[in-house]
Design a protein around this motif. Structure first.
Motif, PDB file in Angstrom:
ATOM      1  N   LEU A 167       0.824  -1.202   0.000  1.00 56.16           N
ATOM      2  CA  LEU A 167       0.000   0.000   0.000  1.00 56.16           C
ATOM      3  C   LEU A 167       0.864   1.261   0.000  1.00 56.16           C
ATOM      4  O   LEU A 167       0.550   2.256  -0.671  1.00 56.16           O
ATOM      5  N   GLY A 168       1.979   1.220   0.728  1.00 53.68           N
ATOM      6  CA  GLY A 168       2.878   2.359   0.759  1.00 53.68           C
ATOM      7  C   GLY A 168       3.528   2.634  -0.586  1.00 53.68           C
ATOM      8  O   GLY A 168       3.655   3.785  -1.011  1.00 53.68           O
ATOM      9  N   ILE A 169       3.921   1.587  -1.298  1.00 54.55           N
ATOM     10  CA  ILE A 169       4.555   1.753  -2.613  1.00 54.55           C
ATOM     11  C   ILE A 169       3.592   2.375  -3.608  1.00 54.55           C
ATOM     12  O   ILE A 169       3.929   3.320  -4.327  1.00 54.55           O
ATOM     13  N   ILE A 170       2.353   1.858  -3.668  1.00 54.43           N
ATOM     14  CA  ILE A 170       1.385   2.397  -4.627  1.00 54.43           C
ATOM     15  C   ILE A 170       0.981   3.811  -4.234  1.00 54.43           C
ATOM     16  O   ILE A 170       0.720   4.663  -5.098  1.00 54.43           O
ATOM     17  N   THR A 171       0.949   4.101  -2.927  1.00 53.45           N
ATOM     18  CA  THR A 171       0.630   5.455  -2.470  1.00 53.45           C
ATOM     19  C   THR A 171       1.702   6.445  -2.901  1.00 53.45           C
ATOM     20  O   THR A 171       1.402   7.550  -3.364  1.00 53.45           O
ATOM     21  N   GLY A 172       2.973   6.045  -2.759  1.00 54.71           N
ATOM     22  CA  GLY A 172       4.062   6.914  -3.181  1.00 54.71           C
ATOM     23  C   GLY A 172       4.016   7.213  -4.667  1.00 54.71           C
ATOM     24  O   GLY A 172       4.200   8.365  -5.099  1.00 54.71           O
ATOM     25  N   GLY A 173       3.734   6.192  -5.493  1.00 61.02           N
ATOM     26  CA  GLY A 173       3.611   6.408  -6.931  1.00 61.02           C
ATOM     27  C   GLY A 173       2.430   7.290  -7.285  1.00 61.02           C
ATOM     28  O   GLY A 173       2.516   8.146  -8.179  1.00 61.02           O
ATOM     29  N   PHE A 174       1.308   7.109  -6.567  1.00 57.56           N
ATOM     30  CA  PHE A 174       0.112   7.918  -6.828  1.00 57.56           C
ATOM     31  C   PHE A 174       0.358   9.388  -6.478  1.00 57.56           C
ATOM     32  O   PHE A 174      -0.063  10.288  -7.212  1.00 57.56           O
ATOM     33  N   VAL A 175       1.035   9.642  -5.369  1.00 59.10           N
ATOM     34  CA  VAL A 175       1.325  11.020  -4.968  1.00 59.10           C
ATOM     35  C   VAL A 175       2.172  11.722  -6.022  1.00 59.10           C
ATOM     36  O   VAL A 175       1.922  12.885  -6.373  1.00 59.10           O
ATOM     37  N   LEU A 176       3.167  11.020  -6.542  1.00 56.26           N
ATOM     38  CA  LEU A 176       4.007  11.616  -7.583  1.00 56.26           C
ATOM     39  C   LEU A 176       3.196  11.980  -8.824  1.00 56.26           C
ATOM     40  O   LEU A 176       3.346  13.064  -9.388  1.00 56.26           O
ATOM     41  N   LYS A 177       2.331  11.047  -9.251  1.00 59.44           N
ATOM     42  CA  LYS A 177       1.549  11.277 -10.471  1.00 59.44           C
ATOM     43  C   LYS A 177       0.457  12.316 -10.246  1.00 59.44           C
ATOM     44  O   LYS A 177       0.206  13.170 -11.099  1.00 59.44           O
TER      45      LYS A 177
END
Length: 683
Positions: free
Chosen positions: A380-390
């Motif tokens: 969940l943390g990995i996908i959250t980090g990618g979503f924040v960037l995008k």
């Protein structure tokens, strides 16, 4: 023409999606195998009766395999057929998994140490006296070395070498996946889509460790020689420190899955058209992204023409390395990752053992909790980090802020975990005296007391029994037990003189097989620890993708594969091989009771000093993460300074052109570049 163009675009898009799906599957497969290896560390340690320092060497053999080929695969592989090289790597990984299982079929049955005799009169319900039966057992101070050597050879005590070599093969096979796969994806996808694609791959990949740990938990409850022995005759259960699960079954499963993951890569092309280039409306976005990376890189690190022959590639290797490491941000990022990975590798390797020794959890339950709680939080943390960037379209500085903030937040929670613990398990002569007073002892002589001096017990054996007063004794003999009833796991020992010495007359003086459970408040403390651990895992993972993007955007395109490969080489060489070894060696120093091999000699550790283990393990991890955070601060300062210099340079260039009366067309172009730089600077 328009129809053909549309078909070509759809074909390229479908192949890129196939590569994306294939990468996700292979990330799942390799993570599945890697996590299962980590979850089996304790089982392998017990099966081969080896110390934690040696199991650290076996665990580090994966990184040793990477070390052998990573530099050449990353550099020369980038110029060859990258998908097929990944497919070959998968075949090698599968072969390594199958090699690891060989010792199980070449060794004999597992024989755990026990002081219990199994002779029994069929007409009696009472066995021979455990204490009296040990009168003929003595510790041999001067063993026959030749006899021990012959015994160890017959018992196959060196079979762990197969596990070492198999794990090394896994490391060699895993080498092409990350540098070649990520560079292939980044080369042929839109720049703004790369963070999201990487997040998707890593998120699917994190499911691998979840399933790997869950399978490890399941197999840890199945006896190693299931199907070959009568389980009713086994006197230990999966909670015992001598228990060995069916570790070998998991490597057959992981090898098969990795083998299947190699298939799609044989049907992918060597290269693809850049995603979105056929669409004219996306040209402005590509230009803006290219301007950001070009501006962020120093002037002496611009792209050079790619060599075409193997000889020229070889000649260009050293100059390319010099260009790469002249990039100060890249170099500092490698050092920061190196320190952080040292802490992470030590933690993930020995965390199941930590949960066993500090909180009294079984190996199976410890592995299960890591797989079902920590790993989903990481995903969940990995996908959250990618979503924040995008979502917020963060540039290099913004990504660095997110990554550094996540690192600091997870470190704060880690500090709190250091002070959470349960009391030492009460073992007479090791952690408490026979009168029940707390006293940790590393001296084997303290296992003897007045209550068992007449039994002539061996101090080397570990066959723990639990009395009804909540104290554990190292063996029935050391508990002074005179009789026993029952068989297998149901065996009960009676008239134990050491138990009676610590209890009021008339109370139960019996003991049962196995260690006593921890005190009731330990469960509450353990739940708090796991909650902090899960939240910390999520926060730390949020910085993973942003940190990776900072790395990618700090290097020029033609050195991207080499940079990722060198990162893998350095971080895995110095951050993957040493930590399990020195963590294991330091943990061994906290051992209170060593097991005894079948042929004599020191085996695996059975009991640790919980407090010393906690301060050694958590203190070392905390120190490494503290250093990593300090380096992140310096790295962030370096990134901001570079951005400011670039902005001032562009502003000076813009002012100079205006003063010299350049044409309006040039002014518009420079202003456009300046705006992009200013936006990045403000982020």
């Amino acid at each position: 023409m328009s129809v053909e163009s549309t078909k070509q675009r759809d074909s390229c898009c479908s192949k890129l999606k196939l590569f994306l799906a294939s990468m996700a599957f292979v990330y799942f497969a390799k993570a599945f195998g890697g996590a299962y290896m980590k979850s089996s560390i304790t089982q392998i340690e017990r099966r081969f009766d080896i110390p934690s320092s040696l199991i650290g060497v076996i665990d580090g053999s994966f990184e040793m395999g990477n070390l052998l080929v990573i530099a050449f695969v990353s550099y020369f592989g980038a110029k060859l057929h990258r998908p097929r090289l990944i497919g070959i790597g998968c075949l090698v990984m599968a072969a390594g998994c199958f090699l690891i299982t060989l010792p199980h079929f070449l060794q004999g049955l597992y024989k755990y140490e026990t002081s219990v005799t199994h002779s029994k009169d069929v007409n009696s319900t009472e066995s021979i006296l455990p204490c009296l039966s040990n009168h003929t057992v003595h510790d041999v101070d001067t063993p026959d070395l030749a006899a021990i050597a012959d015994c160890e050879k017959a018992a196959g005590s060196s079979m762990w070498v197969y596990v070492f070599l198999g794990n090394m093969l896994r490391g060699i096979g895993e080498t092409p996946i990350m540098p070649l796969g990520v560079s292939y994806l980044d080369d042929f996808s839109r720049e703004e889509n790369t963070p999201f694609y990487l997040a998707c791959i890593h998120t699917v990949g994190i499911l691998g460790p979840m399933f790997g740990y869950m399978m490890g938990s399941f197999l840890a409850k199945i006896y190693v020689d299931v199907g070959f022995v009568d389980l009713e005759s086994v006197t230990i259960n999966y909670k015992d420190s001598r228990w060995v699960g069916a570790w070998w079954l998991g490597f057959i499963v992981t090898g098969t899955i990795i083998l299947l993951s190699s298939i799609p890569f044989w049907f992918l092309p060597k290269s693809l058209p850049k995603q979105g280039k056929e669409k004219s409306q996306n040209k402005r976005t590509e230009l803006a992204t290219a301007v950001e990376q070009d501006n962020f890189l120093p002037e002496d690190q611009q792209e050079k023409e790619t060599p075409v022959t193997f000889q020229e590639l070889a000649k260009d290797f050293i100059p390319s390395l010099k260009r790469l490491f002249r990039n100060s941000i890249y170099t500092l990022m490698i050092l920061t990752y190196l320190v952080a990975v040292n802490g992470f590798m030590g933690m993930i390797t020995f965390k199941p053992k930590y949960l066993e020794q500090i909180y009294g959890q079984s190996a199976s339950r410890a592995i299960f909790l890591i797989g079902i709680l920590n790993l989903p939080a990481v995903a969940l943390g990995i996908i959250t980090g990618g979503f924040v960037l995008k979502r917020f379209k963060l540039g290099v500085v913004g990504a660095a802020k997110v990554s550094m903030g996540a690192s600091i937040g997870s470190f704060c929670l880690l500090v709190v975990q250091v002070f959470l613990h349960c009391e030492n398990t009460e073992v007479a002569g090791l952690t408490v005296t026979y009168q029940g007073m707390p006293e940790v002892s590393y001296n084997a002589q303290t296992l003897l007391s007045q209550c068992n001096t007449g039994c002539s017990c061996s101090m080397k054996q570990w066959d723990p029994v639990c009395s009804y007063n909540g104290m554990t004794y190292a063996s029935p003999c050391l508990a002074g037990c005179q009789t026993s009833t029952g068989t297998g796991k149901e065996m009960v020992f009676h008239n134990c003189s050491c138990v009676s010495a610590n209890m009021s007359p008339g109370l139960n003086m019996s003991t049962v097989l196995g260690q006593c459970p921890r005190k009731s408040n330990c469960d509450r403390i353990f739940k708090i620890y796991m909650a902090l651990s899960v939240v910390g895992s999520f926060i730390s993972a949020c910085g993973g993708t942003p940190g990776y993007i900072v790395l990618l955007r700090s290097i020029q395109k033609d050195l991207k594969a080499l940079a990722l490969g060198m990162q893998t080489l350095i971080v895995r060489t110095l951050g993957g091989i040493p930590p399990p070894i020195y963590f294991g060696a330091l943990i061994d120093r906290t051992c209170l009771k060593w097991g005894t091999k079948q042929c004599g000699g020191r085996g695996a550790c059975r009991l640790y000093d919980a407090d010393a283990f906690r301060w050694t393990f958590m203190g070392l991890i905390t120190g490494l993460y503290l250093l990593s955070n300090m380096m992140w601060g310096g790295l962030y300062h370096k990134i901001v300074q570079r951005q400011k210099k670039l902005a001032l340079k562009e502003q000076a260039k813009d002012n100079g052109l205006e003063t010299n009366g350049v044409n309006g067309h040039a002014n518009i172009n420079i202003a456009h570049n300046k705006d992009d730089t200013d936006k990045e600077s403000t982020i």
